[in-house]
Design a protein around this motif. Structure first.
Motif, PDB file in Angstrom:
ATOM      1  N   VAL A 100      31.864  37.019  31.383  1.00  0.00           N
ATOM      2  CA  VAL A 100      31.952  37.765  32.638  1.00  0.00           C
ATOM      3  C   VAL A 100      32.367  39.190  32.324  1.00  0.00           C
ATOM      4  CG1 VAL A 100      33.136  37.984  34.850  1.00  0.00           C
ATOM      5  CG2 VAL A 100      32.501  35.720  33.993  1.00  0.00           C
ATOM      6  N   SER A 101      31.604  40.134  32.819  1.00  0.00           N
ATOM      7  CA  SER A 101      31.901  41.544  32.599  1.00  0.00           C
ATOM      8  C   SER A 101      32.356  42.173  33.910  1.00  0.00           C
ATOM      9  CB  SER A 101      30.660  42.269  32.071  1.00  0.00           C
ATOM     10  OG  SER A 101      30.907  43.641  31.917  1.00  0.00           O
ATOM     11  N   PHE A 102      33.576  42.688  33.925  1.00  0.00           N
ATOM     12  CA  PHE A 102      34.123  43.307  35.137  1.00  0.00           C
ATOM     13  C   PHE A 102      33.777  44.792  35.152  1.00  0.00           C
ATOM     14  CE2 PHE A 102      37.014  39.715  34.265  1.00  0.00           C
ATOM     15  CZ  PHE A 102      36.863  39.014  35.452  1.00  0.00           C
ATOM     16  N   GLU A 103      32.509  45.072  35.344  1.00  0.00           N
ATOM     17  CA  GLU A 103      32.077  46.461  35.365  1.00  0.00           C
ATOM     18  C   GLU A 103      32.100  46.993  36.794  1.00  0.00           C
ATOM     19  OE1 GLU A 103      31.536  48.444  32.883  1.00  0.00           O
ATOM     20  OE2 GLU A 103      31.980  46.819  31.468  1.00  0.00           O
TER      21      GLU A 103
ATOM     22  N   ARG B   3      49.322  40.275  40.779  1.00  0.00           N
ATOM     23  CA  ARG B   3      48.641  41.490  41.221  1.00  0.00           C
ATOM     24  C   ARG B   3      48.034  41.263  42.600  1.00  0.00           C
ATOM     25  NH1 ARG B   3      47.012  45.164  36.692  1.00  0.00           N
ATOM     26  NH2 ARG B   3      47.868  44.277  34.776  1.00  0.00           N
ATOM     27  N   VAL B   4      48.076  42.301  43.422  1.00  0.00           N
ATOM     28  CA  VAL B   4      47.512  42.254  44.765  1.00  0.00           C
ATOM     29  C   VAL B   4      46.180  42.993  44.762  1.00  0.00           C
ATOM     30  CG1 VAL B   4      47.830  42.901  47.183  1.00  0.00           C
ATOM     31  CG2 VAL B   4      49.794  42.157  45.811  1.00  0.00           C
ATOM     32  N   LEU B   5      45.154  42.346  45.283  1.00  0.00           N
ATOM     33  CA  LEU B   5      43.828  42.952  45.379  1.00  0.00           C
ATOM     34  C   LEU B   5      43.370  42.934  46.830  1.00  0.00           C
ATOM     35  CD1 LEU B   5      42.022  41.160  42.385  1.00  0.00           C
ATOM     36  CD2 LEU B   5      43.262  43.333  42.342  1.00  0.00           C
ATOM     37  N   LEU B   6      42.732  44.007  47.254  1.00  0.00           N
ATOM     38  CA  LEU B   6      42.090  44.070  48.569  1.00  0.00           C
ATOM     39  C   LEU B   6      40.637  44.444  48.349  1.00  0.00           C
ATOM     40  CD1 LEU B   6      42.364  44.018  51.702  1.00  0.00           C
ATOM     41  CD2 LEU B   6      42.807  46.484  51.583  1.00  0.00           C
ATOM     42  N   THR B   7      39.729  43.620  48.854  1.00  0.00           N
ATOM     43  CA  THR B   7      38.301  43.904  48.700  1.00  0.00           C
ATOM     44  C   THR B   7      37.679  44.187  50.062  1.00  0.00           C
ATOM     45  OG1 THR B   7      37.245  41.733  49.061  1.00  0.00           O
ATOM     46  CG2 THR B   7      38.354  42.087  46.946  1.00  0.00           C
ATOM     47  N   ASP B   8      36.490  44.771  50.029  1.00  0.00           N
ATOM     48  CA  ASP B   8      35.736  44.919  51.267  1.00  0.00           C
ATOM     49  C   ASP B   8      35.010  43.609  51.560  1.00  0.00           C
ATOM     50  OD1 ASP B   8      33.538  44.812  49.583  1.00  0.00           O
ATOM     51  OD2 ASP B   8      32.976  46.908  49.842  1.00  0.00           O
TER      52      ASP B   8
ATOM     53  N   ALA C 119      44.050  47.895  44.304  1.00  0.00           N
ATOM     54  CA  ALA C 119      44.523  46.978  43.264  1.00  0.00           C
ATOM     55  C   ALA C 119      45.902  47.408  42.801  1.00  0.00           C
ATOM     56  CB  ALA C 119      43.554  46.950  42.084  1.00  0.00           C
ATOM     57  N   THR C 120      46.767  46.428  42.565  1.00  0.00           N
ATOM     58  CA  THR C 120      48.106  46.706  42.060  1.00  0.00           C
ATOM     59  C   THR C 120      48.046  47.121  40.596  1.00  0.00           C
ATOM     60  OG1 THR C 120      49.060  45.069  43.550  1.00  0.00           O
ATOM     61  CG2 THR C 120      50.399  45.736  41.683  1.00  0.00           C
ATOM     62  N   ASP C 121      48.772  48.170  40.277  1.00  0.00           N
ATOM     63  CA  ASP C 121      48.883  48.606  38.885  1.00  0.00           C
ATOM     64  C   ASP C 121      50.200  48.086  38.324  1.00  0.00           C
ATOM     65  OD1 ASP C 121      48.476  49.849  36.476  1.00  0.00           O
ATOM     66  OD2 ASP C 121      49.256  51.784  37.145  1.00  0.00           O
TER      67      ASP C 121
ATOM     68  N   PRO D 157      44.898  40.380  29.866  1.00  0.00           N
ATOM     69  CA  PRO D 157      43.612  41.039  29.591  1.00  0.00           C
ATOM     70  C   PRO D 157      42.584  40.855  30.697  1.00  0.00           C
ATOM     71  CG  PRO D 157      43.913  39.081  28.214  1.00  0.00           C
ATOM     72  CD  PRO D 157      45.224  39.351  28.865  1.00  0.00           C
ATOM     73  N   LEU D 158      42.529  39.669  31.300  1.00  0.00           N
ATOM     74  CA  LEU D 158      41.537  39.433  32.344  1.00  0.00           C
ATOM     75  C   LEU D 158      41.854  40.233  33.603  1.00  0.00           C
ATOM     76  CD1 LEU D 158      41.010  35.565  31.994  1.00  0.00           C
ATOM     77  CD2 LEU D 158      39.418  37.381  31.335  1.00  0.00           C
ATOM     78  N   LEU D 159      43.105  40.151  34.057  1.00  0.00           N
ATOM     79  CA  LEU D 159      43.472  40.865  35.276  1.00  0.00           C
ATOM     80  C   LEU D 159      43.438  42.374  35.074  1.00  0.00           C
ATOM     81  CD1 LEU D 159      46.353  38.808  36.945  1.00  0.00           C
ATOM     82  CD2 LEU D 159      44.013  39.146  37.731  1.00  0.00           C
ATOM     83  N   ARG D 160      43.782  42.820  33.876  1.00  0.00           N
ATOM     84  CA  ARG D 160      43.736  44.256  33.623  1.00  0.00           C
ATOM     85  C   ARG D 160      42.301  44.768  33.735  1.00  0.00           C
ATOM     86  NH1 ARG D 160      45.806  44.157  29.060  1.00  0.00           N
ATOM     87  NH2 ARG D 160      47.966  44.312  29.744  1.00  0.00           N
ATOM     88  N   ALA D 161      41.362  43.971  33.280  1.00  0.00           N
ATOM     89  CA  ALA D 161      39.952  44.374  33.361  1.00  0.00           C
ATOM     90  C   ALA D 161      39.410  44.259  34.782  1.00  0.00           C
ATOM     91  CB  ALA D 161      39.115  43.518  32.416  1.00  0.00           C
ATOM     92  N   ALA D 162      39.870  43.238  35.513  1.00  0.00           N
ATOM     93  CA  ALA D 162      39.312  42.981  36.843  1.00  0.00           C
ATOM     94  C   ALA D 162      39.959  43.824  37.930  1.00  0.00           C
ATOM     95  CB  ALA D 162      39.466  41.502  37.191  1.00  0.00           C
ATOM     96  N   SER D 163      41.239  44.153  37.774  1.00  0.00           N
ATOM     97  CA  SER D 163      41.995  44.803  38.851  1.00  0.00           C
ATOM     98  C   SER D 163      41.790  46.309  38.855  1.00  0.00           C
ATOM     99  CB  SER D 163      43.485  44.466  38.710  1.00  0.00           C
ATOM    100  OG  SER D 163      43.688  43.074  38.720  1.00  0.00           O
ATOM    101  N   ARG D 164      40.576  46.714  39.155  1.00  0.00           N
ATOM    102  CA  ARG D 164      40.242  48.133  39.235  1.00  0.00           C
ATOM    103  C   ARG D 164      39.388  48.382  40.470  1.00  0.00           C
ATOM    104  NH1 ARG D 164      36.989  49.392  34.194  1.00  0.00           N
ATOM    105  NH2 ARG D 164      36.375  47.198  34.422  1.00  0.00           N
ATOM    106  N   VAL D 165      39.667  49.488  41.133  1.00  0.00           N
ATOM    107  CA  VAL D 165      38.874  49.845  42.306  1.00  0.00           C
ATOM    108  C   VAL D 165      37.415  50.017  41.898  1.00  0.00           C
ATOM    109  CG1 VAL D 165      38.475  51.623  44.054  1.00  0.00           C
ATOM    110  CG2 VAL D 165      40.809  50.913  43.503  1.00  0.00           C
ATOM    111  N   GLY D 166      36.534  49.390  42.639  1.00  0.00           N
ATOM    112  CA  GLY D 166      35.104  49.478  42.359  1.00  0.00           C
ATOM    113  C   GLY D 166      34.525  48.257  41.688  1.00  0.00           C
ATOM    114  N   VAL D 167      35.373  47.377  41.134  1.00  0.00           N
ATOM    115  CA  VAL D 167      34.868  46.157  40.499  1.00  0.00           C
ATOM    116  C   VAL D 167      34.460  45.164  41.581  1.00  0.00           C
ATOM    117  CG1 VAL D 167      35.491  44.155  39.085  1.00  0.00           C
ATOM    118  CG2 VAL D 167      36.209  46.447  38.393  1.00  0.00           C
ATOM    119  N   ASN D 168      33.305  44.559  41.406  1.00  0.00           N
ATOM    120  CA  ASN D 168      32.810  43.567  42.358  1.00  0.00           C
ATOM    121  C   ASN D 168      33.209  42.176  41.874  1.00  0.00           C
ATOM    122  OD1 ASN D 168      31.319  41.854  44.072  1.00  0.00           O
ATOM    123  ND2 ASN D 168      29.678  43.357  44.270  1.00  0.00           N
TER     124      ASN D 168
END
Length: 437
Positions: free
Chosen positions: A64-67, A105-110, A118-120, A128-139
């Motif tokens: 899974v790529s969190f791009e 970590r707290v995430l809010l999506t559309d 995303a919580t920093d 490693p997984l949450l650090r990659a996924a918890s970014r604004v713009g990741v689907n």
């Protein structure tokens, strides 16, 4: 002594397991290796997500790529969800503060699953997984990352919890997440609130926590989207008002119930297939509900289904003006449930009909409103503008400041009223007064 292979093959597998991880492992074995539906071992929502992922030709061993999505889509999503972010601004901060002693970590999506908050956690342990996924713009929708709590909510609109091996992809089995939906005034999914942790289960009831905060954000969003409506706050106990447990309703100027939040639908039994009248849902008229706004006190009301509730109202203008600060009423005592007498009820109705006044305004310039001026929210809004202009000597700039709106907006409201046969003298006097200022 080891048993013969033939005997081991006949040994039945245990039906019960001591840990959730053991049940999940058996469910994965039956589903992915044996092709058997593991009913009862995992939640039905998780099983349905596995089936959808298989139909989409995803494989459990896929990486899974969190791009992030494109910059233009991120910008469009943030712009489109400005009200959602505004509604969640304070609550997201409170939630992150509450979880500050954890690695969550707290995430809010559309509504499509794209992260807009995303919580920093720079001080958190290795994630490693949450650090990659918890970014604004990741689907993080199901179509991008397989089974996950926010992905299921985006797909179904229902709250979900996904733990460890319940994730479709093997590489995500270190994640634990709980998510809840946030709906708009049309009943459509507006966003998803999620709390996630990596490397171990939640040390608290994450579903309850995220559900409470999601409800609070949803209630704030509903109110932000309800300008020009009469907002009703009600519950079976006054203690629950102004909490996430309160019921909310939006009433149109013509006496239609435009929306109810979840608590409101449960209390009234109304499922909002259409836009019912206030009489059918609340058993009273729009005039009495408008009196709630003027009285500024909690009242009691018996719903048509027989349930007694405590209720209060708040009116806001369609152009963003909140009329609470400008209209006051003589103090009325809220009756206790079941103790109202006819004399007190009649006195309350008479007082509410005649005691409207402008805060700090001289009595000479505040004529008592007639029943016609209380017929709709639009009439009430126009009446307030006229009284405020009179109080300010016809000066538009002063009146706009008193109402909390821009001068241009007030001009437009006056011009609209003039086109609808409101006395032209009001507009002419106001403009001349403003010019002299």
């Amino acid at each position: 002594m080891p048993q013969p292979a033939s005997h081991r093959a006949r040994t039945p597998q245990p039906l019960f397991f001591q840990t959730p991880d053991q049940r999940t492992a058996l469910a994965r074995e039956r589903f992915f290796e044996e092709g058997i539906r593991p009913s009862g071992l995992v939640a039905e929502s998780v099983l349905q997500s596995w089936l959808r992922c298989c139909s989409a030709r995803q494989q459990p061993r896929d990486a899974v790529s969190f791009e992030p999505v494109s910059r233009s889509r991120v910008h469009a999503s943030l712009s489109r969800n400005r009200q959602l972010l505004q509604a969640g601004n304070s609550e997201l901060g409170h939630m992150e503060a509450a979880l500050g002693g954890t690695d969550c970590r707290v995430l809010l999506t559309d509504a499509q699953g794209v992260i807009i908050h995303a919580t920093d956690l720079p001080q958190a342990r290795d994630q490693p997984l949450l650090r990659a996924a918890s970014r604004v713009g990741v689907n993080i929708a199901e179509s991008h990352v397989g089974t996950s709590a926010p992905g299921i909510v985006v797909r179904t609109g229902e709250a979900s919890t996904v733990a460890g091996g319940e994730h479709f992809h093997q590489c995500l089995q270190g994640l634990y997440c709980a998510a809840a939906p946030i709906h708009d005034i049309h009943g459509q999914l507006a966003g998803v609130l999620d709390v996630s942790v990596e490397g171990g289960r939640f040390p608290f009831d994450a579903a309850a926590v995220v559900g409470t905060y999601a409800t609070t954000i949803e209630n704030r969003l509903l109110q932000l989207q309800s300008t020009g409506q009469l907002l009703l706050h009600f519950q079976a106990s006054p203690t629950f008002l102004d909490t996430p447990l309160e019921a909310l309703a939006g009433i149109s100027p013509h006496g239609r119930v435009l929306w109810l939040n979840g608590a409101g639908r449960r209390l009234t039994g109304c499922h909002m297939e259409d836009q019912p009248t206030v009489d059918s849902v609340f058993g009273t008229s729009i005039e009495r509900l408008m009196d709630l706004h003027r009285q500024k006190r909690i009242q009691t009301l018996r719903l048509p289904n027989g349930l007694g509730v405590w209720i209060k109202g708040r009116l806001s203008g369609g152009d963003g003006a909140d009329f609470n600060h400008a209209v006051a009423v003589e103090g009325l005592r809220a009756p206790s449930p079941g103790t109202q007498d006819h004399a007190h009820t009649a006195h309350t109705a008479h007082t509410a009909a005649t005691a409207v006044a402008v805060v700090d305004a001289p009595a000479a310039v505040v004529p008592a409103p007639s029943p016609a001026t209380r017929a709709t929210l639009v009439d009430h809004s126009q009446r307030l503008i006229e009284v405020t202009l009179a109080e300010c000597g016809g000066n538009i700039a002063k009146a706009a400041r008193a109402l909390g709106v821009s001068r241009g907006m007030l001009y437009r409201r006056l011009q609209k009223s003039a086109s609808q046969h409101v006395p032209a003298s009001t507009l002419g006097e106001a403009q001349s007064g403003d010019a002299s200022a």
